[in-house]
Design a protein around this motif. Structure first.
Motif, short mmCIF file in Angstrom:
data_model
loop_
_atom_site.label_atom_id
_atom_site.label_comp_id
_atom_site.label_asym_id
_atom_site.label_seq_id
_atom_site.Cartn_x
_atom_site.Cartn_y
_atom_site.Cartn_z
N ILE A 1 2.81 17.59 -21.94
CA ILE A 1 1.79 18.62 -22.14
C ILE A 1 0.40 18.01 -21.94
O ILE A 1 -0.29 18.34 -20.99
CB ILE A 1 1.92 19.27 -23.53
CG1 ILE A 1 3.24 20.05 -23.62
CG2 ILE A 1 0.74 20.21 -23.79
CD1 ILE A 1 3.37 21.23 -22.66
N GLN A 2 0.00 17.12 -22.82
CA GLN A 2 -1.34 16.54 -22.72
C GLN A 2 -1.28 15.02 -22.73
O GLN A 2 -0.54 14.42 -23.51
CB GLN A 2 -2.24 17.01 -23.86
CG GLN A 2 -3.67 16.46 -23.75
CD GLN A 2 -4.56 16.86 -24.91
OE1 GLN A 2 -4.09 17.25 -25.97
NE2 GLN A 2 -5.86 16.77 -24.71
N GLU B 1 -6.31 11.52 -17.69
CA GLU B 1 -6.36 12.75 -18.47
C GLU B 1 -5.58 13.85 -17.76
O GLU B 1 -5.69 14.03 -16.53
CB GLU B 1 -7.80 13.19 -18.66
CG GLU B 1 -8.68 12.19 -19.39
CD GLU B 1 -8.33 12.07 -20.86
OE1 GLU B 1 -8.16 13.11 -21.52
OE2 GLU B 1 -8.21 10.92 -21.34
N SER B 2 -4.78 14.58 -18.51
CA SER B 2 -4.05 15.70 -17.91
C SER B 2 -3.71 16.70 -19.01
O SER B 2 -3.62 16.35 -20.19
CB SER B 2 -2.76 15.23 -17.23
OG SER B 2 -1.86 14.70 -18.17
N GLY C 1 3.88 14.78 -25.42
CA GLY C 1 2.47 15.11 -25.53
C GLY C 1 2.14 16.47 -26.08
O GLY C 1 1.07 17.03 -25.77
N TRP C 2 3.01 17.03 -26.92
CA TRP C 2 2.81 18.39 -27.43
C TRP C 2 1.97 18.42 -28.70
O TRP C 2 1.58 19.49 -29.17
CB TRP C 2 4.16 19.05 -27.71
CG TRP C 2 5.00 18.25 -28.68
CD1 TRP C 2 5.84 17.22 -28.38
CD2 TRP C 2 5.02 18.40 -30.10
NE1 TRP C 2 6.40 16.71 -29.55
CE2 TRP C 2 5.92 17.43 -30.61
CE3 TRP C 2 4.39 19.26 -31.00
CZ2 TRP C 2 6.19 17.29 -31.97
CZ3 TRP C 2 4.66 19.13 -32.36
CH2 TRP C 2 5.56 18.15 -32.83
N VAL D 1 -1.19 17.26 -31.54
CA VAL D 1 -2.59 17.65 -31.68
C VAL D 1 -3.51 16.97 -30.67
O VAL D 1 -4.42 17.60 -30.13
CB VAL D 1 -3.07 17.39 -33.13
CG1 VAL D 1 -2.96 15.92 -33.51
CG2 VAL D 1 -4.50 17.89 -33.34
N GLU D 2 -3.29 15.68 -30.39
CA GLU D 2 -4.14 14.95 -29.46
C GLU D 2 -3.40 14.54 -28.19
O GLU D 2 -3.95 13.81 -27.37
CB GLU D 2 -4.70 13.69 -30.14
CG GLU D 2 -5.68 13.98 -31.27
CD GLU D 2 -7.01 14.48 -30.76
OE1 GLU D 2 -7.31 14.30 -29.56
OE2 GLU D 2 -7.77 15.06 -31.56
N GLY D 3 -2.15 14.97 -28.05
CA GLY D 3 -1.40 14.62 -26.86
C GLY D 3 -0.54 13.38 -27.04
O GLY D 3 -0.32 12.89 -28.15
N TYR D 4 -0.06 12.86 -25.92
CA TYR D 4 0.94 11.79 -25.92
C TYR D 4 0.39 10.50 -26.54
O TYR D 4 -0.72 10.06 -26.25
CB TYR D 4 1.38 11.51 -24.47
CG TYR D 4 2.54 10.55 -24.38
CD1 TYR D 4 3.83 10.97 -24.69
CD2 TYR D 4 2.34 9.24 -23.99
CE1 TYR D 4 4.89 10.08 -24.60
CE2 TYR D 4 3.39 8.35 -23.89
CZ TYR D 4 4.67 8.78 -24.21
OH TYR D 4 5.72 7.90 -24.13
#
Length: 632
Positions: free
Chosen positions: A264-265, A284-285, A313-314, A316-319
């Motif tokens: 996700i992030q 960043e993605s 990466g789901w 709060v701040e990603g992976y």
């Protein structure tokens, strides 16, 4: 000193401490170097003791030699070694600490001489899926993941083996938690020396360390693996998928499924080694939960009937950020509602949904970070680094991990999110930790128990458990893994291999855990799909790497495949996986002299033959009424 029992003659040279083992058709002798230990970082040979006493003894039904060592300069260092010939014709080695304050490592027994320039002399290592190292192998081997720690990816199983001209030994480590192994193999050999070292636990050796040595004639790697499987059964370690499915019937949804690894992030903190100040957005993605929902629908339309989604990466701040404080789900991607909708979509498609999670990395930027909860060494220091995306981190003491697991997943449940599976990162890959913090003191053995407690709680909620790799200590609680690869698969195809990958782990435990395999095709032509078939595993439909050129993902080294090609190739592997997932791997053999043509056989009669020279395979399936046969 000579000791005879059954058909074994054991000799201990009192001046050099060399050990010699003679059997009717084979002989093993330790190298001439005396065993030694590290005492306050100083190397002390056992022979430097001013008081050494050897005596014969009987312990239960076993006969042995007890050796007592003390008088090391002006220290009170005192320990014993005990070598026994058991009633079952095993030789057992026991290191017995008495006064050992300050000892950090013990190198005993020493390696056995294995010095002949012959490919028929080879060493078997439980390094990841398994490694066969001929004495003549051209590449030097001296470094191992996690410095050879048992209970890590360096050793999925706690044993070592060497075979010379069809005769060999199996060395089983009965106390693997505080131990490691080391290897010396120069380029082209002509020797390989491998041995075990004992590690202190919170500053002391503390307890007896034990090895068992068994001997085999007319043997190969199959003989050794099957002997260990019998030993594992006798000790109650083998829990099959058939048994696990009684309590977790949903595991059958993973059999024959295609594995899909998506994120996700990705957000890299400035402190991370991956951060590029010149290109701060380089890694960043962001992909929304809604986008992932649509992708799942498209895979279904493409003909993928069974699928497992591993979602990175789901949080709060990603992976690799903020762990263990991962909630709420990434707001930019859709937050609670977006994750809940994706979860519901997966259920409507009859796909399996799993969340990537982490309860070892303890990030300083996490909203609940407290160094009092981190692993502390006996000197009071806290190990830390800034390797991953989240920046500065310590290690969360495993004694506290399950409380965060329960808190986080009960919060997910409260929002109507019920994942089918959860992946607890690094637990079965990284070495066990120890912690000297007085409020949560923990040994390495306890660390493994605490990690298993996290798996057990998730299973109690009927959530299928997964981790980065596999390891024997976790198997009773582990349903599947991210992978259980050959060592070479974790490195660039351009790197020279350190031996020949063989399915040692699967020969012992194939019917106990589900493993997906990479399906990439190297630019030089080797097709990894063949290994997936050979090992009776599940296919990776796609596997996105979180970091460039790490964890076995090297995008620039693979041929480009269309989604249709991926689906068609995966369908073949999935169909075969359906037939053999719960079956014992009965045998593995090389059909030529350069290890390119290989064959495995499973307990239900299914066989696979692969030829890595031309990327061909042959499947032999006995007559059975199964609709999946049409896909093979």
């Amino acid at each position: 000193m000579n000791l005879q029992a059954h058909t074994i003659t054991l000799t201990l040279q009192e001046d050099t401490l060399q050990i010699s083992i003679a059997l009717p058709h084979q002989h093993w002798q330790s190298i001439q170097q005396a065993p030694y230990l590290l005492y306050h970082q100083k190397k002390l040979a056992f022979t430097q003791a001013t008081q050494i006493h050897h005596s014969y003894c009987q312990v239960g039904l076993a006969k042995g030699i007890l050796s007592d060592y003390q008088g090391f300069f002006n220290t009170d260092l005192h320990f014993q070694t005990l070598i026994l010939i058991s009633s079952s014709s095993e030789i057992t080695f026991h290191f017995l600490p008495i006064k050992d304050e300050g000892v950090t490592e013990v190198f005993w027994p020493m390696p056995f001489t294995f010095d002949k320039a012959s490919k028929d002399w080879y060493t078997l290592l439980p390094l990841q899926q398994g490694l066969l190292l001929p004495n003549t192998w051209k590449k030097e081997v001296c470094q191992l993941p996690f410095d050879g720690a048992f209970c890590s990816s360096s050793a999925y199983m706690p044993w070592l083996s060497q075979i010379k001209e069809n005769m060999g030994y199996l060395l089983i480590n009965d106390t693997p938690w505080d131990s490691a192994y080391q290897i010396q193999h120069p380029a082209h050999g002509p020797y390989t020396h491998v041995s075990i070292r004992w590690l202190s636990s919170l500053g002391k050796l503390s307890y007896r360390r034990s090895l068992r040595m068994q001997f085999y004639e007319h043997c190969n790697h199959n003989t050794i693996a099957k002997a260990y499987r019998k030993d594992a059964i006798a000790r109650g370690l083998l829990v099959t998928l058939k048994e696990k499915s009684i309590q977790q019937p949903s595991l059958d949804e993973l059999i024959g499924a295609c594995f899909l690894h998506k994120g996700i992030q990705t957000h890299v903190q400035p402190q991370s080694r991956f951060y590029d100040a010149k290109k701060p957005d380089r890694y960043e993605s962001l992909t929304t939960f809604a986008t992932r929902r649509q992708e799942m629908i498209e895979w279904k339309q493409l003909g993928v009937n069974k699928l497992y989604l591993h979602l990175d990466g789901w949080g709060v701040e990603g992976y690799d950020n903020a762990h263990p404080s991962i909630l709420p789900p990434c707001e930019k991607a859709g937050g609670w509602d977006g994750l809940q909708a994706l979860c519901q979509q997966m259920k409507q498609l009859h796909y399996v949904f799993g969340l990537h999670d982490q309860y070892r990395d303890h990030y300083h930027l996490g909203k609940e970070y407290d160094p009092q909860n981190s692993v502390q060494l006996p000197d009071g220091s806290i190990p830390s680094h800034a390797y991953w995306a989240g920046g500065e981190q310590d290690y969360l003491c495993a004694s506290l991990a399950s409380s965060y697991v329960k808190r986080n997943y009960e919060a997910l449940f409260a929002h109507g999110i019920y994942p089918d599976a959860v992946y607890l990162d690094v637990f079965t890959c990284n070495e066990p930790d120890e912690c000297a913090h007085p409020m949560h003191r923990m040994t390495r053995r306890e660390c493994l128990a605490y990690r298993n407690a996290c798996f057990a709680w998730l299973l109690s909620k009927h959530i299928l458990t997964s981790s980065e790799e596999v390891n024997e200590w976790a198997l009773p609680y582990q349903i599947f893994a991210h992978y259980g690869p050959y060592h070479f698969m974790m490195h660039s195809p351009k790197e020279e291999r350190i031996g020949i990958g063989i399915p040692l782990f699967n020969l012992v435990y194939h019917d106990c855990v589900l493993l997906p395999w990479p399906m990439d095709v190297y630019l030089d032509g080797e097709d990894l799909m063949l290994y997936a078939l050979l090992n009776g595993g599940a296919p990776y439909l796609e596997k996105d790497g979180a970091y460039p050129n790490t964890d076995g993902v090297f995008d620039n080294e693979y041929k480009s495949l269309t989604k249709q090609e991926k689906q068609e190739r995966s369908a073949i592997v999935s169909a075969f996986h359906t037939l053999v997932a719960k079956e014992e791997m009965v045998s593995h053999e090389f059909l030529d002299h350069d290890y390119k043509c290989q064959k495995t056989r499973f307990a239900n009669g299914c066989e696979v033959t692969i030829d890595l020279r031309n990327n061909s395979y042959t499947l032999s399936v006995p007559a059975m009424d199964d609709a999946n046969l049409s896909n093979i």
